[in-house]
Design a protein around this motif. Structure first.
Motif, PDB file in Angstrom:
ATOM      1  N   ILE A 121     -11.450  48.652 -59.378  1.00 27.77           N
ATOM      2  CA  ILE A 121     -12.300  48.623 -58.185  1.00 27.77           C
ATOM      3  C   ILE A 121     -13.655  48.070 -58.598  1.00 27.77           C
ATOM      4  O   ILE A 121     -14.257  48.539 -59.570  1.00 27.77           O
ATOM      5  CB  ILE A 121     -12.496  50.038 -57.571  1.00 27.77           C
ATOM      6  CG1 ILE A 121     -11.144  50.711 -57.291  1.00 27.77           C
ATOM      7  CG2 ILE A 121     -13.346  49.947 -56.301  1.00 27.77           C
ATOM      8  CD1 ILE A 121     -10.274  50.011 -56.293  1.00 27.77           C
ATOM      9  N   ILE A 122     -14.136  47.091 -57.858  1.00 25.35           N
ATOM     10  CA  ILE A 122     -15.412  46.450 -58.202  1.00 25.35           C
ATOM     11  C   ILE A 122     -16.338  46.461 -56.986  1.00 25.35           C
ATOM     12  O   ILE A 122     -16.013  45.900 -55.937  1.00 25.35           O
ATOM     13  CB  ILE A 122     -15.181  44.996 -58.664  1.00 25.35           C
ATOM     14  CG1 ILE A 122     -14.173  44.950 -59.817  1.00 25.35           C
ATOM     15  CG2 ILE A 122     -16.517  44.367 -59.101  1.00 25.35           C
ATOM     16  CD1 ILE A 122     -13.606  43.574 -60.078  1.00 25.35           C
ATOM     17  N   THR A 123     -17.457  47.109 -57.135  1.00 24.32           N
ATOM     18  CA  THR A 123     -18.536  47.068 -56.148  1.00 24.32           C
ATOM     19  C   THR A 123     -19.783  46.540 -56.873  1.00 24.32           C
ATOM     20  O   THR A 123     -19.771  46.408 -58.099  1.00 24.32           O
ATOM     21  CB  THR A 123     -18.829  48.464 -55.551  1.00 24.32           C
ATOM     22  OG1 THR A 123     -19.427  49.287 -56.546  1.00 24.32           O
ATOM     23  CG2 THR A 123     -17.556  49.113 -55.017  1.00 24.32           C
ATOM     24  N   TRP A 166      -7.235  43.902 -57.891  1.00 19.17           N
ATOM     25  CA  TRP A 166      -8.624  44.350 -57.950  1.00 19.17           C
ATOM     26  C   TRP A 166      -9.157  44.516 -56.531  1.00 19.17           C
ATOM     27  O   TRP A 166      -9.219  43.558 -55.755  1.00 19.17           O
ATOM     28  CB  TRP A 166      -9.487  43.330 -58.686  1.00 19.17           C
ATOM     29  CG  TRP A 166      -9.147  43.145 -60.131  1.00 19.17           C
ATOM     30  CD1 TRP A 166      -8.210  43.819 -60.865  1.00 19.17           C
ATOM     31  CD2 TRP A 166      -9.753  42.208 -61.035  1.00 19.17           C
ATOM     32  NE1 TRP A 166      -8.185  43.371 -62.160  1.00 19.17           N
ATOM     33  CE2 TRP A 166      -9.122  42.370 -62.295  1.00 19.17           C
ATOM     34  CE3 TRP A 166     -10.755  41.254 -60.899  1.00 19.17           C
ATOM     35  CZ2 TRP A 166      -9.473  41.605 -63.408  1.00 19.17           C
ATOM     36  CZ3 TRP A 166     -11.104  40.490 -62.015  1.00 19.17           C
ATOM     37  CH2 TRP A 166     -10.473  40.674 -63.251  1.00 19.17           C
ATOM     38  N   THR A 213     -16.265  36.131 -48.709  1.00 25.16           N
ATOM     39  CA  THR A 213     -15.504  35.440 -49.758  1.00 25.16           C
ATOM     40  C   THR A 213     -15.583  33.917 -49.665  1.00 25.16           C
ATOM     41  O   THR A 213     -15.199  33.224 -50.608  1.00 25.16           O
ATOM     42  CB  THR A 213     -14.010  35.810 -49.679  1.00 25.16           C
ATOM     43  OG1 THR A 213     -13.500  35.425 -48.391  1.00 25.16           O
ATOM     44  CG2 THR A 213     -13.780  37.290 -49.892  1.00 25.16           C
ATOM     45  N   VAL A 230     -20.955  41.303 -56.892  1.00 27.88           N
ATOM     46  CA  VAL A 230     -19.539  41.526 -57.211  1.00 27.88           C
ATOM     47  C   VAL A 230     -18.940  40.323 -57.924  1.00 27.88           C
ATOM     48  O   VAL A 230     -18.273  40.444 -58.960  1.00 27.88           O
ATOM     49  CB  VAL A 230     -18.732  41.845 -55.928  1.00 27.88           C
ATOM     50  CG1 VAL A 230     -17.227  41.765 -56.190  1.00 27.88           C
ATOM     51  CG2 VAL A 230     -19.092  43.231 -55.398  1.00 27.88           C
ATOM     52  N   TYR A 231     -19.195  39.130 -57.394  1.00 29.61           N
ATOM     53  CA  TYR A 231     -18.587  37.931 -57.978  1.00 29.61           C
ATOM     54  C   TYR A 231     -19.179  37.576 -59.332  1.00 29.61           C
ATOM     55  O   TYR A 231     -18.483  37.007 -60.181  1.00 29.61           O
ATOM     56  CB  TYR A 231     -18.688  36.763 -57.000  1.00 29.61           C
ATOM     57  CG  TYR A 231     -17.946  37.037 -55.714  1.00 29.61           C
ATOM     58  CD1 TYR A 231     -16.672  37.582 -55.738  1.00 29.61           C
ATOM     59  CD2 TYR A 231     -18.531  36.783 -54.477  1.00 29.61           C
ATOM     60  CE1 TYR A 231     -15.992  37.857 -54.565  1.00 29.61           C
ATOM     61  CE2 TYR A 231     -17.852  37.054 -53.303  1.00 29.61           C
ATOM     62  CZ  TYR A 231     -16.582  37.591 -53.344  1.00 29.61           C
ATOM     63  OH  TYR A 231     -15.913  37.876 -52.186  1.00 29.61           O
ATOM     64  N   THR A 288     -17.941  49.535 -61.554  1.00 30.14           N
ATOM     65  CA  THR A 288     -16.608  48.995 -61.810  1.00 30.14           C
ATOM     66  C   THR A 288     -15.741  50.146 -62.290  1.00 30.14           C
ATOM     67  O   THR A 288     -16.074  50.802 -63.293  1.00 30.14           O
ATOM     68  CB  THR A 288     -16.648  47.878 -62.874  1.00 30.14           C
ATOM     69  OG1 THR A 288     -17.520  46.834 -62.436  1.00 30.14           O
ATOM     70  CG2 THR A 288     -15.263  47.307 -63.097  1.00 30.14           C
ATOM     71  N   ILE A 293      -7.348  39.646 -55.568  1.00 28.99           N
ATOM     72  CA  ILE A 293      -8.617  40.271 -55.189  1.00 28.99           C
ATOM     73  C   ILE A 293      -8.440  40.776 -53.767  1.00 28.99           C
ATOM     74  O   ILE A 293      -8.250  40.000 -52.834  1.00 28.99           O
ATOM     75  CB  ILE A 293      -9.778  39.272 -55.326  1.00 28.99           C
ATOM     76  CG1 ILE A 293      -9.943  38.899 -56.810  1.00 28.99           C
ATOM     77  CG2 ILE A 293     -11.071  39.855 -54.763  1.00 28.99           C
ATOM     78  CD1 ILE A 293     -11.001  37.858 -57.098  1.00 28.99           C
ATOM     79  N   ILE A 330     -12.208  45.035 -53.968  1.00 29.98           N
ATOM     80  CA  ILE A 330     -13.656  44.768 -53.941  1.00 29.98           C
ATOM     81  C   ILE A 330     -14.246  45.220 -52.609  1.00 29.98           C
ATOM     82  O   ILE A 330     -13.568  45.218 -51.577  1.00 29.98           O
ATOM     83  CB  ILE A 330     -13.979  43.279 -54.186  1.00 29.98           C
ATOM     84  CG1 ILE A 330     -13.408  42.390 -53.073  1.00 29.98           C
ATOM     85  CG2 ILE A 330     -13.460  42.837 -55.547  1.00 29.98           C
ATOM     86  CD1 ILE A 330     -13.893  40.934 -53.135  1.00 29.98           C
ATOM     87  N   LYS A 349     -19.881  39.737 -61.552  1.00 29.32           N
ATOM     88  CA  LYS A 349     -19.081  40.574 -62.458  1.00 29.32           C
ATOM     89  C   LYS A 349     -17.705  39.949 -62.696  1.00 29.32           C
ATOM     90  O   LYS A 349     -17.246  39.832 -63.835  1.00 29.32           O
ATOM     91  CB  LYS A 349     -18.883  41.972 -61.865  1.00 29.32           C
ATOM     92  CG  LYS A 349     -20.071  42.887 -61.870  1.00 29.32           C
ATOM     93  CD  LYS A 349     -19.612  44.232 -61.333  1.00 29.32           C
ATOM     94  CE  LYS A 349     -20.697  45.267 -61.323  1.00 29.32           C
ATOM     95  NZ  LYS A 349     -20.183  46.577 -60.869  1.00 29.32           N
ATOM     96  N   ILE A 350     -17.045  39.586 -61.597  1.00 35.14           N
ATOM     97  CA  ILE A 350     -15.683  39.056 -61.689  1.00 35.14           C
ATOM     98  C   ILE A 350     -15.635  37.811 -62.565  1.00 35.14           C
ATOM     99  O   ILE A 350     -14.727  37.648 -63.390  1.00 35.14           O
ATOM    100  CB  ILE A 350     -15.128  38.765 -60.281  1.00 35.14           C
ATOM    101  CG1 ILE A 350     -14.834  40.084 -59.552  1.00 35.14           C
ATOM    102  CG2 ILE A 350     -13.860  37.905 -60.343  1.00 35.14           C
ATOM    103  CD1 ILE A 350     -14.407  39.925 -58.111  1.00 35.14           C
TER     104      ILE A 350
END
Length: 202
Positions: free
Chosen positions: A194-196, A170, A80, A52-53, A200, A138, A172, A55-56
Motif C-alpha cells: 500500500i502506497i500513500t 500495489w 493517474t 506517491v509516484y 508505504t 497499480i 495507491i 516513491k513508485i
C-alpha cells in the motif's frame, strides 16, 4: 453423509451472513471516504499523486516491470493521467475494460483512443484484450489498511480479476484513505503493498 451435508450448508450460511455484515460495514467506510473527498482541491490531488509516484518510480519492481496495469482515474481518485502518459513511452501500460460482470485489460495507446465504457470510466476502445503476463498492477481503491486490505467500489471487478493469478498488486491512494483496520469478506483479495504520500506498507 447427511451430517456432513448439514454441516456444509451451515458453514455456507454463516459465511454468507458474515459477508453481508461485512458489506454493510464497508458501506460505512465508503460513505466516510466520500465525505472526505468533497473537501479536496485539485492542487491537493496533484501534490499527493506526485508524492506517491515519486516513491513508485524508485522501487526496483517498477523499474524492472515491462507491463503495468493501471487505471484511468476519475475525478475523486488519485490522479493517474500524467503518470500513464509519461510511462507509456517506456513500458506497456494496460487499462481495465469492463465486460458485463468481468474485467479484462487492454493496452493504453493514447488519451484520444479512450472512450467511456459500461462502468462509466474511460477505457481503450480498440485493440485486443491483453492475455500475457502482467508484471505489476497499480490498484485504485476507496480505502486500504495496514494489513493491506482493500475496499473498492463494491462491484468486485479487481477481486475477480486477481483470483488465481500470481501478480504484484500495489494499492495507491490519498493519505486519508489509509485506515488502521478495515472490514474484509471471504472473497476479498489483499494487496502486496500500500502506497500513500506519507506511508508505504510492505
Amino acid at each position: 453423509m447427511g451430517k456432513n451435508l448439514f454441516s456444509a450448508f451451515k458453514n455456507l450460511f454463516i459465511k454468507s451472513f458474515d459477508d453481508e455484515l461485512t458489506d454493510s460495514r464497508k458501506n460505512i467506510v465508503r460513505a466516510e471516504v466520500k465525505a472526505k473527498k468533497q473537501n479536496i482541491t485539485d492542487a491537493y490531488k496533484t501534490e499527493q499523486a506526485n508524492a506517491v509516484y515519486a516513491k513508485i518510480e524508485q522501487m526496483p519492481e517498477f523499474k524492472e516491470a515491462k507491463t503495468v496495469l493501471m487505471y484511468w482515474s476519475v475525478s475523486d481518485e488519485l490522479p493517474t493521467h500524467p503518470f500513464i502518459k509519461k510511462w507509456s513511452i517506456a513500458k506497456t501500460i494496460l487499462l481495465p475494460v469492463v465486460k458485463g460482470q468481468q474485467m479484462t485489460i487492454r493496452p493504453f495507446v493514447s488519451e484520444e483512443m479512450l472512450a467511456q465504457g459500461d462502468s462509466k470510466i474511460m477505457e481503450p476502445m480498440s485493440g485486443n484484450d491483453y492475455l500475457k503476463t502482467v508484471d505489476l498492477v497499480i490498484v485504485p481503491g476507496v480505502a486500504f489498511d495496514r494489513k493491506k486490505k482493500r475496499i473498492g467500489r463494491g462491484k468486485g471487478y479487481y477481486d475477480k480479476y486477481f483470483k488465481n493469478k500470481r501478480i504484484k498488486k500495489w494499492g495507491i491512494g490519498f493519505d486519508f484513505q489509509l485506515y488502521e483496520s478495515l472490514p474484509s469478506a471471504s472473497y476479498d483479495i489483499d494487496m502486496d503493498r500500500i502506497i500513500t504520500p506519507s506511508e508505504t506498507i510492505w
